[in-house]
Design an enzyme around this catalytic site. Sequence first.
Site, PDB file in Angstrom:
ATOM      1  N   THR A  33       0.867  -1.189   0.000  1.00  0.00           N
ATOM      2  CA  THR A  33       0.000   0.000   0.000  1.00  0.00           C
ATOM      3  C   THR A  33       0.899   1.233   0.000  1.00  0.00           C
ATOM      4  O   THR A  33       2.115   1.113   0.031  1.00  0.00           O
ATOM      5  CB  THR A  33      -0.901   0.026   1.257  1.00  0.00           C
ATOM      6  OG1 THR A  33      -0.090   0.386   2.385  1.00  0.00           O
ATOM      7  CG2 THR A  33      -1.562  -1.320   1.509  1.00  0.00           C
ATOM      8  N   CYS A  34       0.271   2.441   0.031  1.00  0.00           N
ATOM      9  CA  CYS A  34       1.100   3.660   0.003  1.00  0.00           C
ATOM     10  C   CYS A  34       1.929   3.761   1.283  1.00  0.00           C
ATOM     11  O   CYS A  34       2.947   4.428   1.337  1.00  0.00           O
ATOM     12  CB  CYS A  34       0.217   4.887  -0.154  1.00  0.00           C
ATOM     13  SG  CYS A  34      -0.985   5.061   1.181  1.00  0.00           S
ATOM     14  N   ARG A  36       2.911   0.933   3.323  1.00  0.00           N
ATOM     15  CA  ARG A  36       3.682  -0.246   3.742  1.00  0.00           C
ATOM     16  C   ARG A  36       3.975  -1.148   2.551  1.00  0.00           C
ATOM     17  O   ARG A  36       3.248  -1.152   1.566  1.00  0.00           O
ATOM     18  CB  ARG A  36       2.938  -1.025   4.829  1.00  0.00           C
ATOM     19  CG  ARG A  36       1.655  -1.672   4.365  1.00  0.00           C
ATOM     20  CD  ARG A  36       0.899  -2.368   5.502  1.00  0.00           C
ATOM     21  NE  ARG A  36       0.387  -1.399   6.453  1.00  0.00           N
ATOM     22  CZ  ARG A  36       0.857  -1.253   7.696  1.00  0.00           C
ATOM     23  NH1 ARG A  36       1.835  -2.015   8.128  1.00  0.00           N
ATOM     24  NH2 ARG A  36       0.355  -0.359   8.510  1.00  0.00           N
ATOM     25  N   GLN A 104      -7.795  -3.360   2.326  1.00  0.00           N
ATOM     26  CA  GLN A 104      -6.600  -3.784   1.574  1.00  0.00           C
ATOM     27  C   GLN A 104      -6.217  -5.226   1.923  1.00  0.00           C
ATOM     28  O   GLN A 104      -5.790  -5.992   1.061  1.00  0.00           O
ATOM     29  CB  GLN A 104      -5.444  -2.812   1.849  1.00  0.00           C
ATOM     30  CG  GLN A 104      -5.654  -1.481   1.142  1.00  0.00           C
ATOM     31  CD  GLN A 104      -4.851  -0.335   1.761  1.00  0.00           C
ATOM     32  OE1 GLN A 104      -4.504  -0.362   2.932  1.00  0.00           O
ATOM     33  NE2 GLN A 104      -4.575   0.678   0.973  1.00  0.00           N
ATOM     34  N   LYS A 178      -9.330  15.695  -2.115  1.00  0.00           N
ATOM     35  CA  LYS A 178      -9.655  14.657  -1.140  1.00  0.00           C
ATOM     36  C   LYS A 178      -9.712  15.222   0.292  1.00  0.00           C
ATOM     37  O   LYS A 178     -10.667  15.016   1.024  1.00  0.00           O
ATOM     38  CB  LYS A 178      -8.572  13.575  -1.241  1.00  0.00           C
ATOM     39  CG  LYS A 178      -8.989  12.226  -0.718  1.00  0.00           C
ATOM     40  CD  LYS A 178      -7.924  11.197  -1.070  1.00  0.00           C
ATOM     41  CE  LYS A 178      -8.249   9.845  -0.471  1.00  0.00           C
ATOM     42  NZ  LYS A 178      -7.185   8.885  -0.761  1.00  0.00           N
ATOM     43  N   MET A 179      -8.649  15.987   0.663  1.00  0.00           N
ATOM     44  CA  MET A 179      -8.577  16.533   2.018  1.00  0.00           C
ATOM     45  C   MET A 179      -9.673  17.569   2.255  1.00  0.00           C
ATOM     46  O   MET A 179     -10.320  17.592   3.292  1.00  0.00           O
ATOM     47  CB  MET A 179      -7.213  17.182   2.250  1.00  0.00           C
ATOM     48  CG  MET A 179      -6.065  16.231   2.124  1.00  0.00           C
ATOM     49  SD  MET A 179      -5.886  15.228   3.597  1.00  0.00           S
ATOM     50  CE  MET A 179      -4.429  15.963   4.276  1.00  0.00           C
ATOM     51  N   GLY A 180      -9.861  18.447   1.253  1.00  0.00           N
ATOM     52  CA  GLY A 180     -10.881  19.490   1.373  1.00  0.00           C
ATOM     53  C   GLY A 180     -12.265  18.895   1.549  1.00  0.00           C
ATOM     54  O   GLY A 180     -13.052  19.347   2.385  1.00  0.00           O
TER      55      GLY A 180
END
Length: 435
Positions: A33-34, A36, A104, A178-180
Amino acid sequence: MREKLAIPEAEWPRAIGELCNLNHIEEAAVLSTCNRMEIYVVALSQHRGVKEVTEWMSKTSGVPVSELCHHRFLLYNKDATQHLFEVSAGLDSLVLGEGQILAQVKQVVKVGQGVVGFGRNISGLFKHAITVGKRVRTETNIAAGAVSVSSAAVELALMKLPESSHATARMLVIGAGKMGKLVIKHLVAKGCTKMVIVNRGEERVAAIREEMKDVEIIYRPLTEMLACAAEADVVFTSTASETPLFLKEHVKDLPAVGQDVGGLRLFVDISVPRNVGACVSDLETARVYNVDDLKEVVAANKEDRLRKAMEAQAIITEESKQFEAWRDSLETVPTIKKLRAYAERIRVAELEKCLSKMGDDISKKTRRAVDDLSRGIVNKLLHGPMQHLRCDGSDSRTLSETLENMHALNRMFSLETEISLLEQKIRAKVEQTQK
């Protein structure tokens, strides 16, 4: 380093195949994943298994073995089980209890279905990890206090505003990525019913508006950003801009905000790099908070989360024991098979003798009755020994007892083969690669 080693999901089956072609690797799985990059294997030799996997990682990524050894972490047996269970439960995530990692882990099982090297032990481990992940989230409510950067930003803003103004403060969100979007969701969850969103294009804002129909969402283009800030009490920024959007000179001339919101305009900047220059803090009329300031919120939630993490650990310890018992019980499987085969050989030989003595003219019914009789006797005699070879954690028998029983039966019935199962497997692997 993780980016160089990452294996996209579509490549997982190929990676499993290549790993299982190594001399000492029987089963494998990849969790990439991003956040690990983990490889799980069942190896015939610990030392050689690690060496082969490390060399394989070096070959596929182009990173030298010496550099890999500097960054890798190795976990064996129970520690590996414990680790995957913690990962699945969200205890090993940046945000405690986040749900994405469980999805995941599920994906690893989904992609592994039907892949030869995703064998009994590894699939058993990952399926058990999914159970653990679900159980921890249900029984500890760990995800309820999950602190993401976006939720922490909203919490922080509300901590700094007088409580009486929570419902009336004018909110501005700059950036609808995404964050907003998560900032907007958290504001709505906290009871905010109206906000202005500044974004380069309107498309994303329209999609958010469609999703949150009960909230008044006003779109403004980036060119009107300063005018919008002039009418806001709290400004959240989360854009990918390389240069600051707000500097001291932009903010100093903005009209003052009311005393009902504390008399200070709040800038909560969750962008990396920053959208709001640190110099803005020099102004009497504004306060700037960035990602580092969010630690205050995380710390406030920490005790509650630590308590939940301890509850989760208790569940993980219990589930790890069950899984280990299941794995250990697999050790007795060859003995069970051998004992059944041994009994079956005797039964068939004696049945043949009996039937030949009875002559050719016996009916099918009699023949079946004698066959059933022989099977019944064998099954009844085997029932006891078989029970004492099974150890799946559901009965009171300890593993050491079960293994003692296994060795005793091996000796009594001469079930031991010439070379151990392990040696057989290693020889077969080596022969296969020499072909």
